[in-house]
Design a protein around this motif. Structure first.
Motif, short mmCIF file in Angstrom:
data_model
loop_
_atom_site.label_atom_id
_atom_site.label_comp_id
_atom_site.label_asym_id
_atom_site.label_seq_id
_atom_site.Cartn_x
_atom_site.Cartn_y
_atom_site.Cartn_z
N GLU A 52 0.82 -1.21 0.00
CA GLU A 52 0.00 0.00 0.00
C GLU A 52 0.86 1.27 0.00
O GLU A 52 1.93 1.31 0.61
CB GLU A 52 -0.94 0.01 1.21
N ASN A 53 0.38 2.27 -0.71
CA ASN A 53 0.98 3.61 -0.74
C ASN A 53 2.35 3.66 -1.43
O ASN A 53 3.05 4.66 -1.31
CB ASN A 53 1.11 4.19 0.68
N TRP A 54 2.72 2.63 -2.15
CA TRP A 54 3.98 2.68 -2.89
C TRP A 54 3.71 3.20 -4.30
O TRP A 54 2.72 2.86 -4.92
CB TRP A 54 4.61 1.29 -3.00
N ARG A 55 4.63 4.04 -4.79
CA ARG A 55 4.56 4.52 -6.16
C ARG A 55 5.96 4.42 -6.75
O ARG A 55 6.97 4.57 -6.06
CB ARG A 55 4.08 5.98 -6.23
N GLY A 56 6.04 4.20 -8.07
CA GLY A 56 7.34 4.11 -8.70
C GLY A 56 7.24 3.99 -10.20
O GLY A 56 6.18 3.71 -10.75
N PRO A 58 8.84 2.14 -13.87
CA PRO A 58 9.44 0.86 -14.20
C PRO A 58 10.94 0.90 -13.88
O PRO A 58 11.58 1.93 -14.04
CB PRO A 58 9.21 0.73 -15.71
N GLY A 59 11.46 -0.19 -13.40
CA GLY A 59 12.89 -0.22 -13.08
C GLY A 59 13.19 -0.72 -11.69
O GLY A 59 14.33 -1.02 -11.37
N GLY A 60 12.16 -0.78 -10.82
CA GLY A 60 12.36 -1.42 -9.54
C GLY A 60 12.60 -0.51 -8.36
O GLY A 60 12.83 -0.99 -7.25
N VAL A 61 12.55 0.83 -8.53
CA VAL A 61 12.67 1.74 -7.40
C VAL A 61 11.28 2.24 -7.04
O VAL A 61 10.46 2.49 -7.91
CB VAL A 61 13.62 2.92 -7.71
N THR A 62 10.98 2.33 -5.76
CA THR A 62 9.66 2.77 -5.29
C THR A 62 9.84 3.74 -4.14
O THR A 62 10.90 3.79 -3.50
CB THR A 62 8.80 1.58 -4.83
N LEU A 63 8.79 4.50 -3.86
CA LEU A 63 8.83 5.45 -2.76
C LEU A 63 7.46 5.48 -2.10
O LEU A 63 6.44 5.59 -2.78
CB LEU A 63 9.21 6.85 -3.27
N ARG A 64 7.45 5.38 -0.77
CA ARG A 64 6.20 5.49 -0.03
C ARG A 64 6.20 6.81 0.74
O ARG A 64 7.15 7.11 1.47
CB ARG A 64 6.02 4.32 0.94
N VAL A 65 5.13 7.58 0.57
CA VAL A 65 5.02 8.91 1.17
C VAL A 65 3.83 8.88 2.13
O VAL A 65 2.68 8.78 1.68
CB VAL A 65 4.82 9.99 0.10
N PRO A 66 4.06 8.96 3.43
CA PRO A 66 2.94 8.93 4.38
C PRO A 66 2.14 10.22 4.34
O PRO A 66 2.55 11.22 3.75
CB PRO A 66 3.65 8.75 5.74
N THR A 124 2.73 -4.18 -5.02
CA THR A 124 3.64 -5.20 -4.52
C THR A 124 4.75 -4.51 -3.74
O THR A 124 5.43 -3.63 -4.27
CB THR A 124 4.26 -6.01 -5.67
N ALA A 125 4.91 -4.89 -2.48
CA ALA A 125 5.92 -4.25 -1.65
C ALA A 125 7.32 -4.61 -2.12
O ALA A 125 7.56 -5.73 -2.57
CB ALA A 125 5.74 -4.68 -0.19
N PRO A 126 8.27 -3.68 -2.06
CA PRO A 126 9.66 -3.99 -2.44
C PRO A 126 10.31 -4.91 -1.42
O PRO A 126 9.85 -5.04 -0.29
CB PRO A 126 10.33 -2.61 -2.46
N THR A 140 13.22 -3.40 -5.60
CA THR A 140 12.93 -4.80 -5.86
C THR A 140 14.26 -5.58 -5.86
O THR A 140 15.34 -5.00 -5.91
CB THR A 140 12.25 -4.98 -7.22
N ASP A 141 14.15 -6.92 -5.83
CA ASP A 141 15.36 -7.74 -5.88
C ASP A 141 16.16 -7.47 -7.15
O ASP A 141 17.39 -7.41 -7.12
CB ASP A 141 14.99 -9.23 -5.82
N ALA A 142 15.46 -7.32 -8.29
CA ALA A 142 16.16 -7.09 -9.56
C ALA A 142 16.92 -5.77 -9.53
O ALA A 142 18.07 -5.70 -9.95
CB ALA A 142 15.17 -7.11 -10.71
#
Length: 241
Positions: A52-56, A58-66, A124-126, A140-142
């Motif tokens: 939940e609340n993850w945005r990113g 393509p490429g495997g980096v994500t950021l969650r902003v509360p 999907t959580a990183p 992500t793992d990749a």
């Protein structure tokens, strides 16, 4: 699943990768904030939990902003408190905070080669995360495998020191080979006390030196017997063969 996507759970985070992320955040902070920016905690393997609340991109980096984090970023950029503000003031803080956040997102996307890609909600959580103040960076793992490989490839080491100097204080046993003889195994088995074996070395010829029982490729010595047997070096010592 392929070799690039999969990593053992205990895979350690290279220090060079943590430094790379910390330097990225430091450059971002220096642009927007007066004084120290948000504290960065190194990557660690994330436990369970949803995405939940993850945005990113393509490429495997994500950021969650509360919640309220965008206004807090705007307040930090303007060096004013973000709490207990009127609606108009809060709207201003969120506008500034969105610019600050957009810049961070662009820098993180460039890290994985997705600088121009849009950021979309992810479900999907990183697998690995790092805290940037109240924000949560995820990989992500990749993406982690690729960035870890790049970080380790960029790690440079100084030239190795002189091996001879490193071993200068190491103690070895110096000796001399007085020759040998080749015998059939049966003759060897038949030797008895008092038998004489003729060696293939003349008494007046230099002896081959040994270091810890290993013959040296160069170096000769002569035996001198006085009160005790001694060796006199007659040729420069080069190396162990």
């Amino acid at each position: 699943m392929n070799g690039e996507d999969w990593l053992p759970p205990e895979t350690a985070v290279p220090a060079a990768l943590d430094r790379r992320i910390a330097e990225l955040v430091a450059d971002w902070s220096a642009r927007w904030f007066v004084g120290a920016g948000p504290e960065v905690q190194g990557l660690y393997r994330r436990g369970g939990g949803g995405g939940e609340n993850w945005r990113g991109p393509p490429g495997g980096v994500t950021l969650r902003v509360p919640a309220d984090a965008v206004a807090a970023l705007g307040g930090r950029a303007l060096d004013v408190p973000a709490t207990d503000r009127r609606a108009s003031d809060r709207e201003l803080l969120e506008s500034v905070g969105e610019d600050v956040l957009t810049d961070l997102r662009q820098r993180l996307a460039a890290l994985v080669g997705s600088a121009d890609a849009p950021w979309t909600p992810l479900f999907t959580a990183p697998s690995r995360t790092a805290m940037i103040g109240d924000l949560t960076l995820g990989l992500t793992d990749a993406a982690f495998a690729r960035l870890a490989r790049e970080a380790m490839a960029q790690t440079s080491y100084g030239p190795l020191g002189d091996g001879g100097q490193a071993l200068a204080r190491q103690r070895i046993r110096l000796g001399a080979s007085v020759g040998g003889a080749r015998l059939a195994f049966g003759d060897l088995h038949a030797l008895a006390i008092g038998d004489v074996v003729v060696l293939d070395h003349a008494l007046d010829a230099p002896l081959a030196l040994t270091a810890d029982h290993v013959r040296l490729t160069a170096g000769r010595g002569m035996i001198a017997i006085d009160s005790e047997a001694t060796l006199r070096i007659t040729q420069t010592i080069a190396s162990v063969s």
